[in-house]
Design an enzyme around this catalytic site. Structure first.
Site, short mmCIF file in Angstrom:
data_model
loop_
_atom_site.label_atom_id
_atom_site.label_comp_id
_atom_site.label_asym_id
_atom_site.label_seq_id
_atom_site.Cartn_x
_atom_site.Cartn_y
_atom_site.Cartn_z
N ALA A 159 33.84 45.72 47.95
CA ALA A 159 33.75 46.53 46.74
C ALA A 159 32.37 46.53 46.11
CB ALA A 159 34.79 46.04 45.73
N ASN A 189 36.35 38.25 45.17
CA ASN A 189 36.15 38.21 46.62
C ASN A 189 34.75 38.69 47.01
OD1 ASN A 189 37.61 37.40 48.98
ND2 ASN A 189 37.71 39.53 49.61
N HIS A 238 30.33 45.75 39.28
CA HIS A 238 29.58 44.66 39.91
C HIS A 238 28.10 45.00 39.89
CE1 HIS A 238 33.38 43.07 41.32
NE2 HIS A 238 33.65 44.21 41.93
#
Length: 275
Positions: free
Chosen positions: A128, A196, A226
Protein backbone atom coordinates in the site's frame (compact mmCIF):
# COMPACT_ATOMS: atom_id res chain seq x y z
CA UNK A 1 9.55 -20.95 -17.77
CA UNK A 2 8.82 -22.53 -21.20
CA UNK A 3 6.41 -20.53 -23.35
CA UNK A 4 3.88 -23.37 -23.45
CA UNK A 5 3.86 -24.03 -19.71
CA UNK A 6 1.42 -22.27 -17.43
CA UNK A 7 2.46 -21.16 -13.93
CA UNK A 8 0.49 -23.18 -11.38
CA UNK A 9 -0.67 -20.91 -8.55
CA UNK A 10 -2.10 -21.84 -5.16
CA UNK A 11 -3.59 -19.30 -2.75
CA UNK A 12 -3.49 -19.68 1.04
CA UNK A 13 -6.13 -17.49 2.68
CA UNK A 14 -9.52 -16.84 1.11
CA UNK A 15 -10.36 -13.46 2.61
CA UNK A 16 -10.63 -10.17 0.72
CA UNK A 17 -7.10 -10.28 -0.74
CA UNK A 18 -7.08 -13.98 -1.60
CA UNK A 19 -10.52 -13.71 -3.20
CA UNK A 20 -9.54 -10.71 -5.32
CA UNK A 21 -6.37 -12.40 -6.51
CA UNK A 22 -8.10 -15.69 -7.30
CA UNK A 23 -10.73 -13.97 -9.40
CA UNK A 24 -8.11 -11.93 -11.25
CA UNK A 25 -5.95 -14.96 -12.02
CA UNK A 26 -8.94 -16.85 -13.42
CA UNK A 27 -10.21 -13.87 -15.42
CA UNK A 28 -7.03 -12.19 -16.66
CA UNK A 29 -4.04 -14.58 -16.47
CA UNK A 30 -5.50 -17.65 -18.16
CA UNK A 31 -2.98 -17.55 -21.00
CA UNK A 32 0.09 -17.77 -18.73
CA UNK A 33 -1.12 -19.05 -15.36
CA UNK A 34 -3.58 -21.47 -13.81
CA UNK A 35 -5.16 -21.40 -10.37
CA UNK A 36 -4.71 -24.94 -9.05
CA UNK A 37 -5.62 -24.84 -5.34
CA UNK A 38 -7.23 -22.79 -2.56
CA UNK A 39 -6.74 -23.34 1.18
CA UNK A 40 -8.10 -21.62 4.27
CA UNK A 41 -8.33 -22.68 7.89
CA UNK A 42 -12.04 -22.02 7.44
CA UNK A 43 -12.73 -24.69 4.87
CA UNK A 44 -16.07 -23.17 3.92
CA UNK A 45 -14.32 -20.03 2.67
CA UNK A 46 -12.11 -22.07 0.37
CA UNK A 47 -15.09 -24.04 -0.93
CA UNK A 48 -17.13 -20.89 -1.53
CA UNK A 49 -14.28 -19.22 -3.42
CA UNK A 50 -13.65 -22.37 -5.45
CA UNK A 51 -17.28 -22.42 -6.49
CA UNK A 52 -17.11 -18.73 -7.33
CA UNK A 53 -14.13 -19.48 -9.59
CA UNK A 54 -16.11 -22.20 -11.33
CA UNK A 55 -14.10 -25.18 -10.07
CA UNK A 56 -15.14 -26.83 -6.82
CA UNK A 57 -12.10 -29.10 -6.79
CA UNK A 58 -9.81 -26.08 -6.21
CA UNK A 59 -10.51 -26.22 -2.47
CA UNK A 60 -8.11 -28.48 -0.55
CA UNK A 61 -8.22 -29.54 3.07
CA UNK A 62 -4.51 -29.34 3.85
CA UNK A 63 -1.75 -26.83 3.18
CA UNK A 64 0.56 -29.62 2.03
CA UNK A 65 -1.89 -30.60 -0.70
CA UNK A 66 -1.84 -27.03 -2.03
CA UNK A 67 1.97 -26.83 -1.98
CA UNK A 68 2.34 -30.10 -3.88
CA UNK A 69 0.13 -28.78 -6.70
CA UNK A 70 1.76 -25.34 -7.04
CA UNK A 71 4.73 -23.65 -8.68
CA UNK A 72 3.92 -20.43 -6.81
CA UNK A 73 2.05 -20.08 -3.53
CA UNK A 74 0.44 -16.76 -2.61
CA UNK A 75 0.18 -16.23 1.16
CA UNK A 76 -2.82 -14.00 2.00
CA UNK A 77 -3.49 -14.88 5.63
CA UNK A 78 -2.24 -13.03 8.71
CA UNK A 79 1.06 -11.92 10.24
CA UNK A 80 0.81 -14.65 12.87
CA UNK A 81 0.76 -17.37 10.20
CA UNK A 82 2.87 -16.06 7.32
CA UNK A 83 6.29 -17.24 8.52
CA UNK A 84 5.28 -20.85 9.15
CA UNK A 85 3.49 -20.97 5.80
CA UNK A 86 6.49 -19.47 4.01
CA UNK A 87 8.88 -21.94 5.66
CA UNK A 88 6.77 -24.96 4.67
CA UNK A 89 6.44 -23.72 1.09
CA UNK A 90 10.17 -23.02 0.69
CA UNK A 91 11.16 -26.37 2.22
CA UNK A 92 9.47 -27.94 -0.80
CA UNK A 93 11.46 -25.73 -3.21
CA UNK A 94 8.30 -23.87 -4.16
CA UNK A 95 8.20 -20.11 -4.78
CA UNK A 96 6.07 -17.89 -2.56
CA UNK A 97 4.53 -14.42 -2.67
CA UNK A 98 4.08 -13.02 0.83
CA UNK A 99 1.33 -10.49 1.54
CA UNK A 100 1.59 -10.53 5.37
CA UNK A 101 5.22 -9.46 5.23
CA UNK A 102 5.27 -8.20 8.82
CA UNK A 103 5.10 -11.80 9.96
CA UNK A 104 8.47 -12.69 8.44
CA UNK A 105 10.33 -9.56 9.55
CA UNK A 106 12.15 -11.20 12.47
CA UNK A 107 12.93 -14.29 10.41
CA UNK A 108 13.85 -12.65 7.11
CA UNK A 109 17.53 -13.64 7.03
CA UNK A 110 17.07 -17.35 7.90
CA UNK A 111 14.15 -17.50 5.47
CA UNK A 112 16.36 -15.97 2.78
CA UNK A 113 19.11 -18.53 3.45
CA UNK A 114 16.58 -21.35 3.32
CA UNK A 115 15.28 -20.09 -0.04
CA UNK A 116 18.84 -19.97 -1.42
CA UNK A 117 19.45 -23.53 -0.24
CA UNK A 118 16.20 -24.85 -1.72
CA UNK A 119 16.32 -22.85 -4.95
CA UNK A 120 13.07 -21.06 -4.17
CA UNK A 121 12.11 -17.42 -4.70
CA UNK A 122 10.38 -15.09 -2.25
CA UNK A 123 8.28 -12.32 -3.78
CA UNK A 124 7.20 -9.33 -1.67
CA UNK A 125 4.86 -6.83 -3.40
CA UNK A 126 5.23 -3.12 -2.62
CA UNK A 127 1.81 -3.19 -0.98
CA UNK A 128 0.00 0.00 0.00
CA UNK A 129 2.95 2.39 -0.42
CA UNK A 130 4.68 4.07 -3.34
CA UNK A 131 8.36 4.67 -4.02
CA UNK A 132 9.73 1.18 -3.26
CA UNK A 133 11.59 1.09 -6.61
CA UNK A 134 13.43 4.31 -5.80
CA UNK A 135 14.28 3.14 -2.29
CA UNK A 136 15.66 -0.16 -3.62
CA UNK A 137 17.80 1.80 -6.04
CA UNK A 138 19.00 4.18 -3.30
CA UNK A 139 19.94 1.21 -1.11
CA UNK A 140 22.52 0.23 -3.72
CA UNK A 141 24.31 3.37 -2.54
CA UNK A 142 24.06 4.64 1.02
CA UNK A 143 20.81 5.44 2.82
CA UNK A 144 21.23 7.63 5.88
CA UNK A 145 17.69 7.74 7.24
CA UNK A 146 14.22 6.37 6.46
CA UNK A 147 11.05 7.68 8.13
CA UNK A 148 7.49 6.47 7.63
CA UNK A 149 4.55 8.48 8.93
CA UNK A 150 1.25 6.63 8.74
CA UNK A 151 -1.96 8.59 9.30
CA UNK A 152 -5.23 6.69 9.53
CA UNK A 153 -8.80 7.49 10.61
CA UNK A 154 -9.11 6.99 14.36
CA UNK A 155 -11.66 4.19 13.88
CA UNK A 156 -8.95 2.09 12.18
CA UNK A 157 -7.30 1.65 15.59
CA UNK A 158 -10.40 0.69 17.59
CA UNK A 159 -9.81 -2.53 19.48
CA UNK A 160 -6.04 -2.52 18.93
CA UNK A 161 -4.48 -3.96 22.15
CA UNK A 162 -1.57 -1.46 22.10
CA UNK A 163 -4.03 1.45 22.14
CA UNK A 164 -6.38 -0.12 24.70
CA UNK A 165 -3.57 -0.89 27.17
CA UNK A 166 -2.54 2.78 27.13
CA UNK A 167 -6.12 4.03 27.57
CA UNK A 168 -5.87 6.25 24.50
CA UNK A 169 -9.30 7.66 23.71
CA UNK A 170 -10.17 7.64 20.03
CA UNK A 171 -13.78 8.80 20.25
CA UNK A 172 -14.59 12.27 18.92
CA UNK A 173 -10.92 12.87 18.14
CA UNK A 174 -10.40 16.48 16.97
CA UNK A 175 -6.61 16.71 16.89
CA UNK A 176 -4.18 14.27 15.29
CA UNK A 177 -2.79 11.99 18.00
CA UNK A 178 0.56 10.19 17.76
CA UNK A 179 -0.02 6.63 18.94
CA UNK A 180 3.46 5.28 18.35
CA UNK A 181 6.96 6.32 17.34
CA UNK A 182 9.81 3.83 17.10
CA UNK A 183 11.42 1.21 14.88
CA UNK A 184 9.61 -0.68 12.14
CA UNK A 185 10.28 -3.89 14.05
CA UNK A 186 8.50 -2.56 17.13
CA UNK A 187 5.72 -1.02 15.04
CA UNK A 188 4.79 -4.29 13.35
CA UNK A 189 4.70 -6.02 16.73
CA UNK A 190 2.49 -3.33 18.30
CA UNK A 191 0.17 -2.84 15.29
CA UNK A 192 0.16 -6.16 13.38
CA UNK A 193 -3.01 -5.34 11.42
CA UNK A 194 -2.27 -1.68 10.73
CA UNK A 195 1.35 -1.22 9.67
CA UNK A 196 2.31 -4.04 7.31
CA UNK A 197 3.81 -1.40 4.99
CA UNK A 198 6.55 -0.67 7.54
CA UNK A 199 7.92 -4.18 7.10
CA UNK A 200 8.10 -3.89 3.31
CA UNK A 201 9.69 -0.45 3.52
CA UNK A 202 12.34 -1.61 5.99
CA UNK A 203 13.30 -4.63 3.87
CA UNK A 204 13.67 -2.43 0.79
CA UNK A 205 15.82 0.10 2.65
CA UNK A 206 17.93 0.02 5.81
CA UNK A 207 16.28 -2.72 7.84
CA UNK A 208 13.56 -3.01 10.51
CA UNK A 209 15.66 -1.71 13.41
CA UNK A 210 16.83 1.49 11.68
CA UNK A 211 13.62 2.43 9.89
CA UNK A 212 11.64 4.94 11.99
CA UNK A 213 7.84 4.72 12.06
CA UNK A 214 5.32 7.23 13.38
CA UNK A 215 1.67 6.15 13.63
CA UNK A 216 -0.99 8.82 13.87
CA UNK A 217 -4.73 8.56 14.57
CA UNK A 218 -6.73 11.34 12.96
CA UNK A 219 -10.29 12.59 13.19
CA UNK A 220 -9.84 14.58 9.99
CA UNK A 221 -8.86 12.06 7.31
CA UNK A 222 -10.95 9.40 5.59
CA UNK A 223 -8.10 7.57 3.84
CA UNK A 224 -5.02 5.69 5.01
CA UNK A 225 -2.05 7.97 4.33
CA UNK A 226 1.59 6.89 4.18
CA UNK A 227 4.36 9.47 3.93
CA UNK A 228 7.91 8.24 3.35
CA UNK A 229 11.07 10.32 3.59
CA UNK A 230 14.45 8.89 2.63
CA UNK A 231 17.79 10.67 3.00
CA UNK A 232 20.56 9.10 0.94
CA UNK A 233 23.76 9.86 -0.95
CA UNK A 234 21.70 9.81 -4.16
CA UNK A 235 19.35 12.53 -2.95
CA UNK A 236 16.21 13.14 -0.92
CA UNK A 237 13.18 10.96 -1.68
CA UNK A 238 9.65 11.77 -0.54
CA UNK A 239 6.41 9.98 -1.34
CA UNK A 240 2.84 10.30 -0.10
CA UNK A 241 0.19 7.68 -0.75
CA UNK A 242 -3.50 8.18 0.09
CA UNK A 243 -5.19 4.80 -0.05
CA UNK A 244 -8.78 3.89 -0.76
CA UNK A 245 -9.91 0.93 1.31
CA UNK A 246 -10.65 -2.44 -0.28
CA UNK A 247 -14.43 -2.61 -0.88
CA UNK A 248 -14.68 -5.97 0.93
CA UNK A 249 -12.32 -5.22 3.82
CA UNK A 250 -11.82 -1.67 5.17
CA UNK A 251 -8.63 -2.76 6.98
CA UNK A 252 -6.99 -3.54 3.63
CA UNK A 253 -5.95 -0.93 1.08
CA UNK A 254 -7.09 -1.64 -2.48
CA UNK A 255 -3.59 -0.73 -3.70
CA UNK A 256 -2.14 -3.68 -1.74
CA UNK A 257 -4.18 -6.07 -3.89
CA UNK A 258 -3.25 -4.25 -7.09
CA UNK A 259 0.44 -4.41 -6.15
CA UNK A 260 0.20 -8.19 -5.92
CA UNK A 261 -1.46 -8.30 -9.33
CA UNK A 262 1.31 -6.08 -10.71
CA UNK A 263 3.95 -8.44 -9.28
CA UNK A 264 2.23 -11.43 -10.86
CA UNK A 265 2.38 -9.58 -14.18
CA UNK A 266 6.13 -9.08 -13.65
CA UNK A 267 6.62 -12.77 -12.91
CA UNK A 268 4.71 -13.82 -16.00
CA UNK A 269 5.93 -11.14 -18.43
CA UNK A 270 9.00 -11.47 -20.68
CA UNK A 271 9.92 -7.84 -19.95
CA UNK A 272 10.49 -6.60 -16.37
CA UNK A 273 9.94 -2.87 -15.74
CA UNK A 274 11.33 -1.28 -12.60
CA UNK A 275 14.06 -2.38 -10.22
Amino acid sequence: MPANKKLKIGIVGCGAIGTSLARHIVSHFRRNARLVALYDLNGQKAKALAQDCGRRNLAVGKLQALISKSDLVIEATALSASFEIAKKVILHSCDIMIMSVGGILKYYEPLKRLAEKKGAKIFIPSGAISGIDAIKAASSGKIKKVTLTTIKPAKAFLGVPYVMKRNISLSNLKEDTVLFEGSALAATAAFPQNINVAATLSLAGIGPKKTIVKIVASGKVSRNIHEIKVESDSGLLFSRTENIAHPKNPKTSFLAVLSAIAMLKQILAPIKIGT
